[in-house]
Scaffold this motif. Structure first.
Motif, PDB file in Angstrom:
ATOM      1  N   ALA A  22       0.813  -1.216   0.000  1.00 35.40           N
ATOM      2  CA  ALA A  22       0.000   0.000   0.000  1.00 35.40           C
ATOM      3  C   ALA A  22       0.848   1.269   0.000  1.00 35.40           C
ATOM      4  O   ALA A  22       0.331   2.363  -0.220  1.00 35.40           O
ATOM      5  CB  ALA A  22      -0.926   0.004   1.208  1.00 35.40           C
ATOM      6  N   ALA A  23       2.137   1.131   0.232  1.00 30.05           N
ATOM      7  CA  ALA A  23       3.012   2.300   0.327  1.00 30.05           C
ATOM      8  C   ALA A  23       3.613   2.639  -1.034  1.00 30.05           C
ATOM      9  O   ALA A  23       3.753   1.770  -1.900  1.00 30.05           O
ATOM     10  CB  ALA A  23       4.133   2.028   1.332  1.00 30.05           C
ATOM     11  N   PRO A  24       3.995   3.906  -1.249  1.00 33.42           N
ATOM     12  CA  PRO A  24       4.684   4.263  -2.493  1.00 33.42           C
ATOM     13  C   PRO A  24       5.941   3.422  -2.681  1.00 33.42           C
ATOM     14  O   PRO A  24       6.672   3.161  -1.721  1.00 33.42           O
ATOM     15  CB  PRO A  24       5.025   5.746  -2.283  1.00 33.42           C
ATOM     16  CG  PRO A  24       4.021   6.238  -1.292  1.00 33.42           C
ATOM     17  CD  PRO A  24       3.770   5.078  -0.374  1.00 33.42           C
ATOM     18  N   ASN A  25       6.195   2.981  -3.906  1.00 42.60           N
ATOM     19  CA  ASN A  25       7.315   2.095  -4.240  1.00 42.60           C
ATOM     20  C   ASN A  25       7.230   0.747  -3.541  1.00 42.60           C
ATOM     21  O   ASN A  25       8.175  -0.046  -3.583  1.00 42.60           O
ATOM     22  CB  ASN A  25       8.666   2.755  -3.918  1.00 42.60           C
ATOM     23  CG  ASN A  25       9.006   3.888  -4.877  1.00 42.60           C
ATOM     24  OD1 ASN A  25       8.214   4.242  -5.741  1.00 42.60           O
ATOM     25  ND2 ASN A  25      10.181   4.474  -4.712  1.00 42.60           N
ATOM     26  N   GLY A  26       6.114   0.469  -2.868  1.00 39.79           N
ATOM     27  CA  GLY A  26       5.894  -0.835  -2.252  1.00 39.79           C
ATOM     28  C   GLY A  26       6.662  -1.088  -0.977  1.00 39.79           C
ATOM     29  O   GLY A  26       6.764  -2.230  -0.524  1.00 39.79           O
ATOM     30  N   VAL A  27       7.215  -0.009  -0.376  1.00 37.28           N
ATOM     31  CA  VAL A  27       7.988  -0.173   0.854  1.00 37.28           C
ATOM     32  C   VAL A  27       7.625   0.918   1.855  1.00 37.28           C
ATOM     33  O   VAL A  27       7.236   2.031   1.491  1.00 37.28           O
ATOM     34  CB  VAL A  27       9.508  -0.150   0.588  1.00 37.28           C
ATOM     35  CG1 VAL A  27       9.933  -1.378  -0.221  1.00 37.28           C
ATOM     36  CG2 VAL A  27       9.929   1.125  -0.121  1.00 37.28           C
ATOM     37  N   THR A 242      11.245   6.483  -9.157  1.00 33.23           N
ATOM     38  CA  THR A 242      11.329   7.869  -8.734  1.00 33.23           C
ATOM     39  C   THR A 242      11.122   7.913  -7.220  1.00 33.23           C
ATOM     40  O   THR A 242      10.743   6.917  -6.598  1.00 33.23           O
ATOM     41  CB  THR A 242      10.246   8.725  -9.426  1.00 33.23           C
ATOM     42  OG1 THR A 242       8.952   8.165  -9.158  1.00 33.23           O
ATOM     43  CG2 THR A 242      10.469   8.763 -10.932  1.00 33.23           C
ATOM     44  N   ALA A 243      11.378   9.053  -6.627  1.00 31.54           N
ATOM     45  CA  ALA A 243      11.247   9.188  -5.183  1.00 31.54           C
ATOM     46  C   ALA A 243       9.824   8.867  -4.738  1.00 31.54           C
ATOM     47  O   ALA A 243       8.846   9.247  -5.394  1.00 31.54           O
ATOM     48  CB  ALA A 243      11.617  10.602  -4.756  1.00 31.54           C
ATOM     49  N   LYS A 244       9.691   8.173  -3.620  1.00 29.39           N
ATOM     50  CA  LYS A 244       8.383   7.728  -3.145  1.00 29.39           C
ATOM     51  C   LYS A 244       7.529   8.896  -2.640  1.00 29.39           C
ATOM     52  O   LYS A 244       6.303   8.832  -2.715  1.00 29.39           O
ATOM     53  CB  LYS A 244       8.553   6.674  -2.045  1.00 29.39           C
ATOM     54  CG  LYS A 244       9.312   7.141  -0.817  1.00 29.39           C
ATOM     55  CD  LYS A 244       9.665   5.993   0.124  1.00 29.39           C
ATOM     56  CE  LYS A 244       8.457   5.509   0.893  1.00 29.39           C
ATOM     57  NZ  LYS A 244       8.824   4.506   1.927  1.00 29.39           N
TER      58      LYS A 244
END
Length: 258
Positions: A22-27, A242-244
């Motif tokens: 659920a987080a940006p970039n999956g982490v 790209t940056a999360k």
């Protein structure tokens, strides 16, 4: 209390190993966990995370420093150089000259700055090979932090991070438990009360030589060989990312401690 946090760096600060679809970039990672706690105490808190996995120190400074300063943060975290230390050859002294220049620029804005030493990898065969390099890097970081009045999270002194149960299967990145330990350390250095607690793992299971060989073979096939292939092709795991959190924005806060 900080109102604008910007974090700079590589996979360590991006949160690799702490998987969260659920987080940006999956982490998720320690930086997100720290930001959640800070947001719980400051309604106007804003957070940006510019870190991207695979970046060398020169890339972090070239690509992330100016955007970070433009956001006029009052709190910055910086960790970079770990990927450089894993290269066959590295000029650590030259590396840290540019690092110190960046630290000076950040501190000149009046922002608080948190720096990190590298982890002591004495109990892992991969990290043990570069342990001397990390120790030299750490002495540079400690001196730079002292000269510029930066806060320091001494990961080398965190003996719990030697426990491989706090690391992801790739053996290069902390898992959720490990990232939580770093978030605790950062909040403690900042003097922020929080409800986060250290992991209680109990005694480690003893592996037979056959089990250890099997695990090492699986790790080599799934993680080491792909990493080597990327190095040979001049590629990085972060080339397409790209940056999360590329801009300052609100973050969902965590519950305050009772």
């Amino acid at each position: 209390m900080s109102k604008r946090l910007v974090t700079l760096g590589d996979s360590f600060t991006e949160g690799v190993g702490d998987d969260d679809p659920a987080a940006p970039n999956g982490v998720r990672g320690w930086a997100d966990r720290t930001a959640e706690q800070l947001a719980a105490r400051e309604p106007e808190f804003r957070y940006a995370n510019l870190a991207i996995r695979g970046k060398l120190l020169s890339q972090v400074l070239a690509e992330q420093l100016e955007p970070a300063l433009a956001m006029e943060p009052d709190l910055v975290t910086l960790y970079a150089g770990g990927n450089d230390l894993m290269r066959p050859k590295v000029d650590i002294d030259g590396l840290m000259d540019s690092y110190e220049t960046a630290v000076g620029r950040i501190r000149a804005t009046g922002a608080w700055l948190v720096l990190f030493t590298g982890v002591d990898g004495v109990e892992d065969a991969l990290f043990r090979r570069i342990r001397g390099r990390v120790a030299i890097y750490n002495e540079h970081v400690r001196g730079i932090a002292a000269r510029h009045g930066a806060l320091l999270v001494d990961l080398w002194a965190m003996r719990q991070l030697r426990d491989r149960r706090l690391w992801a299967p790739d053996r290069l990145h902390l898992n959720a438990l490990g990232h939580a330990e770093v978030a605790i350390a950062v909040l403690d250095v900042l003097g922020v009360e929080h409800p986060l607690t250290a992991a209680e793992l109990g005694p480690r299971d003893l592996l037979s030589p056959a089990q250890r060989r099997s695990q090492n073979l699986q790790w080599a096939q799934e993680h080491a060989l792909p990493w080597v292939r990327r190095r040979l092709r001049g590629e990085s795991s972060g080339d397409t990312l790209t940056a999360k959190r590329p801009a300052l924005a609100p973050v969902d806060s965590a519950p305050l401690p009772r």
